[in-house]
Every structure is written in structure tokens, then in C-alpha cells.
Design a protein around this motif. Sequence first.
Motif, PDB file in Angstrom:
ATOM      1  N   GLY A  53      34.522  32.516  37.623  1.00  0.00           N
ATOM      2  CA  GLY A  53      33.436  32.018  38.451  1.00  0.00           C
ATOM      3  C   GLY A  53      33.503  30.546  38.735  1.00  0.00           C
ATOM      4  O   GLY A  53      32.950  30.076  39.729  1.00  0.00           O
ATOM      5  N   THR A  59      35.985  34.744  44.485  1.00  0.00           N
ATOM      6  CA  THR A  59      35.445  36.017  44.937  1.00  0.00           C
ATOM      7  C   THR A  59      36.552  37.050  44.965  1.00  0.00           C
ATOM      8  O   THR A  59      37.715  36.719  45.173  1.00  0.00           O
ATOM      9  CB  THR A  59      34.817  35.890  46.339  1.00  0.00           C
ATOM     10  OG1 THR A  59      34.383  37.191  46.784  1.00  0.00           O
ATOM     11  CG2 THR A  59      35.817  35.327  47.338  1.00  0.00           C
ATOM     12  N   SER A  83      33.358  39.238  41.827  1.00  0.00           N
ATOM     13  CA  SER A  83      34.534  38.536  41.297  1.00  0.00           C
ATOM     14  C   SER A  83      35.595  39.469  40.722  1.00  0.00           C
ATOM     15  O   SER A  83      36.598  38.985  40.196  1.00  0.00           O
ATOM     16  CB  SER A  83      34.104  37.538  40.224  1.00  0.00           C
ATOM     17  OG  SER A  83      33.476  38.225  39.138  1.00  0.00           O
TER      18      SER A  83
END
Length: 399
Positions: A53, A59, A83
Motif C-alpha cells: 500500500g 493497485t 491491491s
Amino acid sequence: MYKSWGWSNVRERKEEDEERGEKEWGEDTAVISPQDPTLLIGSSLQATCSVHGDTPGATAEGLYWTLNGRRLPPELSRMLNASTMALALANLNGSRQQSGDNLVCHARDGSILAGSCLYVGLPPEKPFNISCWSRNMKDLTCRWTPGTHGETFLHTNYSLKYKLRWYGQDNTCEEYHTVGPHSCHIPKDLALFTPYEIWVEATNRLGSARSDVLTLDILDVVTTDPPPDVHVSRVGGLEDQLSVRWVSPPALKDFLFQAKYQIRYRVEDSVDWKVVDDVSNQTSCRLAGLKPGTVYFVQVRCNPFGIYGSKKAGIWSEWSHPTAASTPRSERPGPGGGACEPRGGEPSSGPVRRELKQFLGWLKKHAYCSNLSFRLYDQWRAWMQKSHKTRNQVLPDKL
């Protein structure tokens, strides 16, 4: 498409890209789970690629997978969350390389985010067919067959183990691949007059297997190099014979043993060998019943047995290098070649020729390498030649 690199090569590429400033790789950009799994052929795999993250623009959207450099169909993947991208593979085949197949997770732009080595194969099978021999009673060479099918698709390690039968600790052979891919050589420090136990252990990522134990005494498995200095020559003008001579293997000259030899020979334009078994322990032999004017290839091999009283049959050496020689051409004219017919009143030579053929047939069948028989044969040929000359001298007086 990417080349079929190992995952270590992928990491090297990361470092090279960083040095050129082409990509700022984070230490933990993404991770594949499970990492470097080992699976049986036919298994299924559920893997995930998770982008951390704290990575800018982190992503799972647009991520894709490659296996050994080939992009996998998008229907095999699905997003678990923002993710994480999942991959489902079913009915896996054996790894294409023993170092593992390369499963790689890529960003939308094709850059490499993470990788894993995928090991798919079979556990080793029980090695079998162990055979061993010694060339000097101080060493031992063994080879084996790696299971019924052999191929495991994984790196499989084979270890030859040995120990004295009734005492002593396990020892591991260290000189592998000496006479082939599944072989090992023990060069020294072996005991005589006591049996050894020998076996092979096979191990890979999916398990291990052990062969049956072979028990042997070094004295029972002694062999030697092929006999050196093999010479093949004509026997005077005899058109159907060749003389073969060789030297006893020097490696065994100081040992108390017996030796027996075999000879095999073939004509130049044939692949079929004829073997002479009854050479015993001689180092010379005559081959009889050969074709006149023909090139023959001859080989010899040795079997040392009875070393220091061993009761075993012994092990044949390899065949010597082929030695070539030709028999003399026949001087007798063939059919229609102008042979003189017997004059009227002259006794026919038919019975004599029939007896000669019978003698040659017996000799060919029973006495390939008997010195006594060949002396008789030489006397027969000399008597025939003398008789032929006598008849030629007498005939003019009778005209």
C-alpha cells in the motif's frame, strides 16, 4: 515476451535497471504467495500478487502474470481487492527446467513487480540395477538405473553409500559421473577379503527413495582393461586362416589369478560378429574356416577370475579396439576357370577332396584354437601339396 530466466536472473535485472535509473525498485514493491512452491504433477495452484500500500499508485488493476516468459490468459486471474491479484492454475505439468519454472507478476507497463520459482514434478523412484567393478583391487566403480521412469522434472540428487557388512560406519562416494550420468568411483581405501554393502539414495524436493542393498567382495568383481597389442596376421599362404596374438593385461601381472579370453570377428561389410568362446587362457589363436580374399575385423576381451581363490565367474573387460587383416586370395580357379580334368585312367581326386572337406568341417566346429589340431592341419596341407607335386612329376612318364 520475457526469456525463460530463473528468478535469480529477474532480480539481477532489477539491479541493472536501478543502476541505469530506468526504474526505482522498492525493496518490497510486491510479493507473490506462496513463494517457491513445490507441487506434484497434476496439482492445482492458487497464487496471489499483492502490491504494498505504501507504493505510489499501488493497485492490482492492470496486473498480469507470465509463466516462463509467456503471458498467461487474463481469465486465469481475478482481483481479490484493490491491491491483490489472484491466479488459478490447474492440472500442472512437470517443470520445464529443473531449476523451477518462472512465475512473474507484472505491472500494467510490463515492469516486473515480483517473482517466484514453481517446482512441479515427481518424487524419486527406487534406484535399481546397481553394478560395480574394480580394476586394481584398490578401487571400485558403480553405476545404477534411476528408477523405472527416471524423469522427475526436479533436480534429484543421487548418493552412493557403502560400508563394511558387519561393522563400520556409512561412507559416501564423492567422485560422480565417472562412467556416465548415474555412476560413482571410490578410488582407494577399500578392504579385501570382507564383504561390502552398497546402496543408492535418491532425494529431491518431493521425497526420497533407497535402492536395495548390494553385497559384494572386491575380489569377486575385478575386471581389467581390454588386452593390449592385439595383432592379426596371415598364416603363410593359407587362404582360410588368420593368426591372432595379444598381451595379457599388465594391470593384473602381479596378482594370483586365472584368465580366459574371448575373440569376436566379422567381415568388413557386416555388422554381425562371430564369437569364439573356447580360447581359455592362451594369448594366441588361429581363426579357421574363413573366406579367402576377405578383410576381417577382430577384437579380444579378457575375464580375470579366481583371484586369490575367488569362486565367482569374473567380469568381462570391454572389447579391444578392432584390428583388421585380410586372408590371402584363393589361387584355385573357380568354375569355368580352365581347371584341368583328370586324364583317362588317372584316379579321381574326388575322395581326397571330400576327406579334406570333412577334416575342415570337423576342425571348424571343434578346434578353433587347439595348437595340436592346427599342427595336424598343417601336416595335412603339406602332405596334400607334396602328393600333388608327386602326381605332376609322375604323369609325364605315363604318357
